[in-house]
Design an enzyme around this catalytic site. Structure first.
Site: not given
Length: 170
Positions: A47, A49, A77, A80
């Site tokens: 991801h 992040e 999410c 993260c």
């Protein structure tokens, strides 16, 4: 946020969901950037992040990102948001809300859980229209790609065919 949006736009070339992130140091200078690379790297944890947080930690030479700000185009999410808490960022700034998976207030609120030892400040809705437009455009293309744009299924299938050809040639 502009730098995070640029990262999100770059996802168009890999077929990844357009999410971009940057980490700013305590002085406001950009330490790192990341964009979703789950499809590109075949990594469920790639991801934006996480990639940006890892790169910032490498630049600083330590995992504690005290005083830093995580700027991301989409609400983080649970994974993260947890990484932001664990890395001790001071602030999370994000663009579009994620009502289906957001963990910074929309669906869950991981970062404000009083049971955790760190709770970063949250600033939501920065350039949310632009962030949401990138996501809408991406998902519209997945449902029925307009001419000249490859759909996710076609992109994935082309990778499968290429991998099969590579394996057959070995």
């Amino acid at each position: 946020m502009e730098a995070a949006l640029e990262q999100a736009r770059a996802c168009a070339f890999s077929g990844d969901v357009p999410v971009g992130a940057v980490v700013l140091g305590p002085d406001g200078c950009q330490l790192s950037a990341g964009r979703n690379r789950r499809e590109a790297d075949a990594d469920p944890t790639a991801h934006a992040e996480l990639l940006a947080l890892r790169a910032a930690a490498a630049v600083r030479g330590q995992w504690r990102l005290t005083g830093c700000t995580l700027v991301v185009t989409l609400e983080p999410c649970t994974m993260c948001a947890g990484a932001a808490v664990l890395s001790r960022v001071e602030r999370i700034v994000y663009g579009a809300d994620d009502p289906k998976g957001g963990a910074v207030g929309s669906l869950w609120d991981v970062v404000r859980d009083r049971r955790l030892n760190h709770r970063p400040e949250v600033v939501a809705g920065i350039r949310s229209d632009e962030s949401a437009a990138l996501l809408r455009r991406f998902f519209a293309g997945q449902r029925g790609a307009p001419e000249g744009q490859i759909s996710y299924d076609r992109l994935r299938w082309s990778r499968v065919v290429a991998e099969r050809a590579r394996l057959e040639s070995v």
